[in-house]
Design a protein around this motif. Structure first.
Motif, PDB file in Angstrom:
ATOM      1  N   VAL A  97       0.823  -1.220   0.000  1.00 52.67           N
ATOM      2  CA  VAL A  97       0.000   0.000   0.000  1.00 52.67           C
ATOM      3  C   VAL A  97       0.858   1.270   0.000  1.00 52.67           C
ATOM      4  O   VAL A  97       0.682   2.158  -0.839  1.00 52.67           O
ATOM      5  N   THR A  98       1.810   1.337   0.921  1.00 50.97           N
ATOM      6  CA  THR A  98       2.621   2.563   1.019  1.00 50.97           C
ATOM      7  C   THR A  98       3.722   2.609  -0.040  1.00 50.97           C
ATOM      8  O   THR A  98       4.336   3.652  -0.253  1.00 50.97           O
ATOM      9  N   GLN A  99       3.942   1.470  -0.710  1.00 54.39           N
ATOM     10  CA  GLN A  99       4.950   1.453  -1.776  1.00 54.39           C
ATOM     11  C   GLN A  99       4.468   2.190  -3.030  1.00 54.39           C
ATOM     12  O   GLN A  99       5.243   2.433  -3.952  1.00 54.39           O
ATOM     13  N   VAL A 100       3.196   2.550  -3.055  1.00 53.99           N
ATOM     14  CA  VAL A 100       2.643   3.263  -4.215  1.00 53.99           C
ATOM     15  C   VAL A 100       3.374   4.593  -4.433  1.00 53.99           C
ATOM     16  O   VAL A 100       3.562   5.025  -5.562  1.00 53.99           O
ATOM     17  N   GLY A 101       3.796   5.241  -3.350  1.00 50.77           N
ATOM     18  CA  GLY A 101       4.521   6.498  -3.551  1.00 50.77           C
ATOM     19  C   GLY A 101       4.710   7.285  -2.270  1.00 50.77           C
ATOM     20  O   GLY A 101       4.214   6.903  -1.202  1.00 50.77           O
ATOM     21  N   ASP A 102       5.416   8.406  -2.384  1.00 51.93           N
ATOM     22  CA  ASP A 102       5.844   9.146  -1.195  1.00 51.93           C
ATOM     23  C   ASP A 102       4.743   9.983  -0.543  1.00 51.93           C
ATOM     24  O   ASP A 102       4.992  10.661   0.452  1.00 51.93           O
ATOM     25  N   TYR A 103       3.531   9.951  -1.095  1.00 50.32           N
ATOM     26  CA  TYR A 103       2.401  10.637  -0.456  1.00 50.32           C
ATOM     27  C   TYR A 103       1.523   9.674   0.344  1.00 50.32           C
ATOM     28  O   TYR A 103       0.504  10.062   0.889  1.00 50.32           O
ATOM     29  N   ILE A 104       1.919   8.385   0.372  1.00 49.40           N
ATOM     30  CA  ILE A 104       1.067   7.383   1.026  1.00 49.40           C
ATOM     31  C   ILE A 104       1.733   6.910   2.327  1.00 49.40           C
ATOM     32  O   ILE A 104       2.851   6.385   2.315  1.00 49.40           O
ATOM     33  N   PHE A 105       0.996   7.061   3.430  1.00 45.97           N
ATOM     34  CA  PHE A 105       1.513   6.744   4.772  1.00 45.97           C
ATOM     35  C   PHE A 105       0.561   5.797   5.492  1.00 45.97           C
ATOM     36  O   PHE A 105      -0.612   5.703   5.156  1.00 45.97           O
ATOM     37  N   ARG A 106       1.095   5.158   6.540  1.00 46.89           N
ATOM     38  CA  ARG A 106       0.186   4.398   7.422  1.00 46.89           C
ATOM     39  C   ARG A 106       0.654   4.532   8.866  1.00 46.89           C
ATOM     40  O   ARG A 106       1.837   4.788   9.122  1.00 46.89           O
ATOM     41  N   ILE A 107      -0.284   4.321   9.801  1.00 51.24           N
ATOM     42  CA  ILE A 107       0.076   4.399  11.228  1.00 51.24           C
ATOM     43  C   ILE A 107      -0.026   3.039  11.913  1.00 51.24           C
ATOM     44  O   ILE A 107       0.037   2.959  13.131  1.00 51.24           O
ATOM     45  N   CYS A 108      -0.222   1.969  11.121  1.00 45.92           N
ATOM     46  CA  CYS A 108      -0.347   0.637  11.735  1.00 45.92           C
ATOM     47  C   CYS A 108       0.854  -0.231  11.329  1.00 45.92           C
ATOM     48  O   CYS A 108       1.603   0.136  10.433  1.00 45.92           O
ATOM     49  N   PHE A 109       0.985  -1.380  11.961  1.00 42.44           N
ATOM     50  CA  PHE A 109       2.053  -2.318  11.566  1.00 42.44           C
ATOM     51  C   PHE A 109       1.706  -2.958  10.228  1.00 42.44           C
ATOM     52  O   PHE A 109       0.612  -2.768   9.706  1.00 42.44           O
ATOM     53  N   ILE A 110       2.654  -3.708   9.672  1.00 45.00           N
ATOM     54  CA  ILE A 110       2.421  -4.341   8.365  1.00 45.00           C
ATOM     55  C   ILE A 110       2.349  -5.869   8.495  1.00 45.00           C
ATOM     56  O   ILE A 110       2.775  -6.439   9.504  1.00 45.00           O
ATOM     57  N   ASP A 111       1.841  -6.518   7.463  1.00 47.84           N
ATOM     58  CA  ASP A 111       1.575  -7.958   7.526  1.00 47.84           C
ATOM     59  C   ASP A 111       2.795  -8.875   7.624  1.00 47.84           C
ATOM     60  O   ASP A 111       2.663  -9.974   8.167  1.00 47.84           O
ATOM     61  N   PRO A 112       3.956  -8.478   7.113  1.00 56.82           N
ATOM     62  CA  PRO A 112       5.113  -9.345   7.373  1.00 56.82           C
ATOM     63  C   PRO A 112       5.305  -9.534   8.884  1.00 56.82           C
ATOM     64  O   PRO A 112       5.714 -10.603   9.336  1.00 56.82           O
ATOM     65  N   PHE A 113       4.972  -8.519   9.665  1.00 60.19           N
ATOM     66  CA  PHE A 113       5.054  -8.642  11.118  1.00 60.19           C
ATOM     67  C   PHE A 113       3.838  -9.399  11.657  1.00 60.19           C
ATOM     68  O   PHE A 113       3.969 -10.340  12.462  1.00 60.19           O
ATOM     69  N   GLN A 114       2.645  -9.037  11.215  1.00 64.62           N
ATOM     70  CA  GLN A 114       1.433  -9.669  11.741  1.00 64.62           C
ATOM     71  C   GLN A 114       1.430 -11.187  11.473  1.00 64.62           C
ATOM     72  O   GLN A 114       1.035 -11.989  12.321  1.00 64.62           O
ATOM     73  N   GLY A 115       1.895 -11.579  10.291  1.00 63.86           N
ATOM     74  CA  GLY A 115       1.956 -13.002   9.947  1.00 63.86           C
ATOM     75  C   GLY A 115       2.946 -13.741  10.845  1.00 63.86           C
ATOM     76  O   GLY A 115       2.699 -14.866  11.290  1.00 63.86           O
ATOM     77  N   TYR A 136      -4.879  -8.232   1.210  1.00 58.69           N
ATOM     78  CA  TYR A 136      -4.553  -8.429   2.625  1.00 58.69           C
ATOM     79  C   TYR A 136      -4.464  -9.918   2.954  1.00 58.69           C
ATOM     80  O   TYR A 136      -3.476 -10.391   3.520  1.00 58.69           O
ATOM     81  N   SER A 137      -5.502 -10.657   2.570  1.00 58.91           N
ATOM     82  CA  SER A 137      -5.577 -12.066   2.922  1.00 58.91           C
ATOM     83  C   SER A 137      -4.458 -12.872   2.273  1.00 58.91           C
ATOM     84  O   SER A 137      -3.796 -13.687   2.935  1.00 58.91           O
ATOM     85  N   VAL A 138      -4.213 -12.624   1.006  1.00 60.75           N
ATOM     86  CA  VAL A 138      -3.174 -13.366   0.285  1.00 60.75           C
ATOM     87  C   VAL A 138      -1.797 -13.064   0.888  1.00 60.75           C
ATOM     88  O   VAL A 138      -1.000 -13.969   1.152  1.00 60.75           O
ATOM     89  N   GLY A 139      -1.541 -11.780   1.150  1.00 63.08           N
ATOM     90  CA  GLY A 139      -0.238 -11.394   1.703  1.00 63.08           C
ATOM     91  C   GLY A 139      -0.008 -12.004   3.078  1.00 63.08           C
ATOM     92  O   GLY A 139       1.062 -12.537   3.372  1.00 63.08           O
ATOM     93  N   LEU A 140      -1.036 -11.949   3.894  1.00 60.10           N
ATOM     94  CA  LEU A 140      -0.906 -12.449   5.265  1.00 60.10           C
ATOM     95  C   LEU A 140      -0.774 -13.978   5.279  1.00 60.10           C
ATOM     96  O   LEU A 140       0.017 -14.544   6.050  1.00 60.10           O
ATOM     97  N   ALA A 141      -1.515 -14.650   4.404  1.00 55.61           N
ATOM     98  CA  ALA A 141      -1.427 -16.116   4.303  1.00 55.61           C
ATOM     99  C   ALA A 141      -0.008 -16.527   3.894  1.00 55.61           C
ATOM    100  O   ALA A 141       0.570 -17.461   4.463  1.00 55.61           O
ATOM    101  N   ASP A 142       0.564 -15.808   2.937  1.00 55.26           N
ATOM    102  CA  ASP A 142       1.924 -16.130   2.476  1.00 55.26           C
ATOM    103  C   ASP A 142       2.938 -15.993   3.610  1.00 55.26           C
ATOM    104  O   ASP A 142       3.798 -16.851   3.793  1.00 55.26           O
ATOM    105  N   VAL A 143       2.837 -14.895   4.353  1.00 56.60           N
ATOM    106  CA  VAL A 143       3.798 -14.687   5.433  1.00 56.60           C
ATOM    107  C   VAL A 143       3.642 -15.755   6.515  1.00 56.60           C
ATOM    108  O   VAL A 143       4.628 -16.323   6.989  1.00 56.60           O
ATOM    109  N   PHE A 144       2.403 -16.032   6.892  1.00 55.52           N
ATOM    110  CA  PHE A 144       2.168 -17.049   7.929  1.00 55.52           C
ATOM    111  C   PHE A 144       2.788 -18.373   7.502  1.00 55.52           C
ATOM    112  O   PHE A 144       3.490 -19.029   8.275  1.00 55.52           O
TER     113      PHE A 144
END
Ligand code: PHE
Length: 373
Positions: free
Chosen positions: A129-147, A173-181
């Motif tokens: 999501v945030t890799q789209v560009g320098d105007y995109i931010f998030r305040i939560c953790f990411i799925d590599p960590f959540q998985g 979301y689901s595909v990314g998280l499943a892969d990491v898990f």
């Protein structure tokens, strides 16, 4: 006739100016206020409104009041993209908050990036999501960590050796998280004995669950959203599957138990905060939220509240209230004390934060453990 036209043309810009007061700061929100993920958008909106009400009651940001403009994307990717286009090109917002679902944030982010208006997602955890560009931010953790968190929980707390996965192939979301898990669980010595899929909107999961049952897994990881997860839990128990079900933040909704009933009880998911926290800031937030809305704030409500506060602080520090100046300040966010933990935005425009694991007990969520990055 010509005269009337000329007068009209002269008056039109004035009419336009009346809709936007110069002492107001316009902030856009896009979210699923309707559809099968409606609690995501509704909870977020409550958190945002509470934060901006507090800010405005205290005098606004450098004397200017905040006006939140909310657009319902009905939980659809195309609608998310047009909502953001509208917020930028018609409403002239200086920043945007949203979305919860990663697929919808991904659909909208290229537009915010193209128009160079900062977009802050409070809850989308897919790394792209945030890799789209320098105007995109998030305040939560990411799925590599959540998985990793859920793989570790399965391996260490539940002593699971064999896991099955049931993923929503329509959700980034689901595909990314499943892969990491899958990857993390195998690294810990575990085995993935089945990795099956469904699509959001499905209502019958018996074929996949029957296959999973034949593998007799110790746990089943279901990184979906609450509507499908509730139905899957029911059907799994009907088929006699007793293994604990595990999931990610997408389970978090007051509707999870309404849909899953008894079948969802006792199962575990990772989340952004716990309502059992004794941190005075969290206790105070929950108390005020209950007073205002007569309900316990879920994770989206807390993340929405935090996102509003982080954005308001960035606007307050900005040299001028322009999308570019706000972007610069958002990037500098550091050690911001928030309900969901301290927020520092890193070079990838993500936040690094702890996750909690909770257990579903009817409408309640029992805190089990915190896992730090
Ligand atoms: N993290 C989920 C996603 O990226 C969204 C979500 C966040 C859902 C928090 C519920 C609670 O799609």
């Amino acid at each position: 006739m010509k005269k009337i036209l000329v007068t009209l043309l002269a008056v039109l810009p004035l009419l336009g100016a009346c809709t936007k007061k110069s002492n107001e700061i316009l902030i856009g929100e896009f979210g699923s206020l309707t559809g099968s993920d409606a609690t995501f958008g509704l909870s977020t909106n409550k958190g945002l409104r509470m934060a901006f009400d507090e800010i405005n009651a205290a005098g606004g940001i450098n004397g200017k009041k905040v006006k939140l403009i909310t657009v319902d994307d009905q939980g659809k990717n195309e609608e998310a993209a047009s909502a953001v286009t509208r917020l930028i090109t018609q409403d002239n917002v200086v920043a945007i908050i949203g979305e919860v679902a990663s697929s919808r944030s991904k659909a909208a982010a290229p537009i915010a990036q193209k128009y160079q208006v900062p977009m802050l997602t409070h809850a989308s955890t897919n790394p792209t999501v945030t890799q789209v560009g320098d105007y995109i931010f998030r305040i939560c953790f990411i799925d590599p960590f959540q998985g990793f968190v859920m793989a570790k929980f399965a391996n260490q707390n539940l002593k699971a050796k064999k896991a099955a996965i049931l993923r929503d192939v329509k959700s980034d979301y689901s595909v990314g998280l499943a892969d990491v898990f899958s990857e993390e669980f195998k690294k810990m010595g575990g085995e993935i004995t089945a990795d099956l899929s469904f699509q959001s909107g499905d209502i019958d999961f018996k074929a996949q669950l029957t296959q999973i049952r034949s593998k007799n897994p110790d746990v089943i990881f279901i990184p979906g959203y609450y509507t499908e997860v509730g139905l899957i839990a029911q059907q799994a128990r009907q088929l006699g599957i007793k293994s604990p079900l595990l999931g990610g933040d997408g389970w978090d909704s007051s509707k999870l138990h309404e849909i899953g009933k008894e079948a969802i009880n006792g199962n575990y998911y990772s989340n952004h905060y716990t309502t059992e926290s004794t941190d005075p800031a969290v206790v105070e937030f929950i108390k005020k939220f209950k007073e205002k809305y007569n309900e316990t704030p879920d994770a989206m409500a807390a993340l929405g509240y935090d996102a509003a506060k982080v954005l308001a602080a960035a606007i307050g520090r900005a040299k001028e209230v322009t999308p570019k100046a706000i972007r610069e300040e958002l990037a500098k966010t550091a050690d911001f004390p928030a309900v969901t933990g301290k927020i520092t935005i890193n070079a990838e425009r993500n936040a690094v934060k702890s996750a909690v694991v909770v257990q579903v007990q009817g409408p309640e969520r029992k805190f089990i453990t915190t896992i730090a990055p």
